[in-house]
Design a protein around this motif. Structure first.
Motif, mmCIF file in Angstrom:
data_model
loop_
_atom_site.group_PDB
_atom_site.id
_atom_site.type_symbol
_atom_site.label_atom_id
_atom_site.label_comp_id
_atom_site.label_asym_id
_atom_site.label_seq_id
_atom_site.Cartn_x
_atom_site.Cartn_y
_atom_site.Cartn_z
ATOM 1 N N UNK A 6 23.160 -17.430 50.379
ATOM 2 C CA UNK A 6 24.390 -16.939 49.732
ATOM 3 C C UNK A 6 25.196 -16.052 50.659
ATOM 4 N N UNK A 7 24.562 -15.508 51.705
ATOM 5 C CA UNK A 7 25.221 -14.593 52.625
ATOM 6 C C UNK A 7 24.927 -15.018 54.069
ATOM 7 N N UNK A 8 25.750 -14.523 54.964
ATOM 8 C CA UNK A 8 25.528 -14.708 56.396
ATOM 9 C C UNK A 8 26.130 -13.526 57.137
ATOM 10 N N UNK A 65 14.552 -9.306 57.373
ATOM 11 C CA UNK A 65 14.128 -10.096 56.211
ATOM 12 C C UNK A 65 15.101 -9.868 55.062
ATOM 13 N N UNK A 66 15.457 -10.952 54.381
ATOM 14 C CA UNK A 66 16.376 -10.844 53.247
ATOM 15 C C UNK A 66 15.678 -11.233 51.957
ATOM 16 N N UNK A 67 16.094 -10.576 50.881
ATOM 17 C CA UNK A 67 15.550 -10.835 49.545
ATOM 18 C C UNK A 67 16.700 -10.781 48.551
ATOM 19 N N UNK A 68 16.508 -11.449 47.407
ATOM 20 C CA UNK A 68 17.480 -11.392 46.324
ATOM 21 C C UNK A 68 16.776 -10.890 45.077
ATOM 22 N N UNK A 71 20.533 -10.442 41.323
ATOM 23 C CA UNK A 71 21.306 -11.142 42.357
ATOM 24 C C UNK A 71 21.878 -10.194 43.402
ATOM 25 N N UNK A 72 21.208 -9.079 43.623
ATOM 26 C CA UNK A 72 21.569 -8.169 44.710
ATOM 27 C C UNK A 72 20.770 -8.572 45.942
ATOM 28 N N UNK A 117 13.850 -0.021 57.241
ATOM 29 C CA UNK A 117 14.907 0.422 56.326
ATOM 30 C C UNK A 117 15.402 -0.764 55.501
ATOM 31 N N UNK A 118 15.675 -0.523 54.226
ATOM 32 C CA UNK A 118 16.160 -1.561 53.324
ATOM 33 C C UNK A 118 17.537 -1.161 52.805
ATOM 34 N N UNK A 119 18.523 -2.012 53.067
ATOM 35 C CA UNK A 119 19.900 -1.772 52.642
ATOM 36 C C UNK A 119 20.410 -3.001 51.915
ATOM 37 N N UNK A 120 21.444 -2.835 51.087
ATOM 38 C CA UNK A 120 21.955 -3.963 50.316
ATOM 39 C C UNK A 120 23.209 -4.525 50.971
ATOM 40 N N UNK A 121 23.403 -5.832 50.810
ATOM 41 C CA UNK A 121 24.622 -6.461 51.301
ATOM 42 C C UNK A 121 25.828 -5.821 50.639
#
Length: 281
Positions: A35-37, A61-64, A68-69, A78-82
């Protein structure tokens, strides 16, 4: 035909993804997949197919989430949101140039691919267009499927028969399915190597969803790169090119593993679901 043994999605293109027990499938593929790039200021889409430029995306690493965040875990944990400007700042530092995470593909997007040395790694007609960019890498330039961040098919499937057959023929290489970034890994038991090639143009039901098998999946440089705890394996694509070069559309004989699927009927797919052939057009 087989049983789903692993189910995966990759919310941000070319980052590591996540394994699932079940996934809703729409006509656009697995919900939450690609869904993102990451884009740079030229509109180029971040793809590890050009590893000198974008390879460090595989360190993320990406997660949803259920809401749907999309979350990104950076190499330091560190974990940040799109959508968080800090994520763009951190990724720009990681990649050495200004980038941002986007949920929409530009209409004039660019996708770069490194040109492999082995035969069958890129169609000859495309190889003829290659040029050397600022990284010193010989690349070709194309685009993604219109309006998406997919290279081509919406769903990608690999079988255990093909992976085990390659392991037997090429024991020095590591054919872990994660290297090939599939959505579905199907346990095909003792069936022949590359049995999925025989599924092309057929319909297959996986759980509640119905798919059409479109084409074998041409491979690129990505499986040779390090993935999480899997080390780099520079010989893996040469091995596939030796063992399995087959015709793809009118592009010639290409090194392939797995198949691309289109979604005919949406539904939920689960680990453990049977994969069955469906008769009819």
């Amino acid at each position: 035909m087989g049983t789903v043994t692993a189910l995966c999605r990759y919310p941000v293109k070319s980052m590591l993804g996540e394994t699932l027990l079940s996934a809703a499938v729409t006509h656009a593929g697995l919900t939450g997949d690609r869904t993102h790039a990451v884009l740079d200021d030229t509109g180029t889409i971040g793809s590890a197919k050009h590893p000198r430029k974008w390879g460090r995306l595989l360190d993320c690493r990406s997660r949803s989430t259920d809401e749907d965040v999309v979350q990104v875990e950076l190499p330091d944990g560190a974990i940040l949101v799109a959508g968080d400007p800090e994520l763009d700042v951190r990724l720009s530092k990681l990649l050495g140039r200004q980038v941002c995470v986007s949920a929409s593909a530009p209409s004039d997007s660019i996708l770069e691919r490194a040109v492999p040395e082995y035969e069958g790694g890129v169609p000859d007609v495309v190889r003829a267009t290659a040029s050397v960019d600022g990284t010193g890498e010989e690349i070709t330039v194309g685009s993604v499927a219109a309006g998406t961040f997919f290279d081509f098919g919406r769903v990608h499937l690999v079988t255990t028969s093909s992976l085990e057959g390659l392991r037997a023929r090429c024991p020095d290489s590591d054919f872990d399915p994660r290297r090939f970034r599939p959505n579905l890994v199907v346990d095909t038991g003792g069936q022949e190597d590359f049995v999925e090639d025989t599924w092309v143009n057929r319909r297959v039901r996986v759980g509640e969803a119905l798919f059409r098998v479109v084409v074998p999946t041409p491979r690129c440089v990505v499986p040779t790169l390090g993935h999480d705890e899997l080390g780099a394996d520079p010989g893996i694509m040469g091995a596939i090119a030796r063992e399995h070069r087959i015709p793809v559309f009118d592009l010639g004989r290409l090194a392939c593993l797995g198949v691309y699927l289109d979604v005919v009927e949406p539904g939920t797919v689960r680990v453990g679901d049977s994969v069955t052939r469906q008769d009819g057009p």
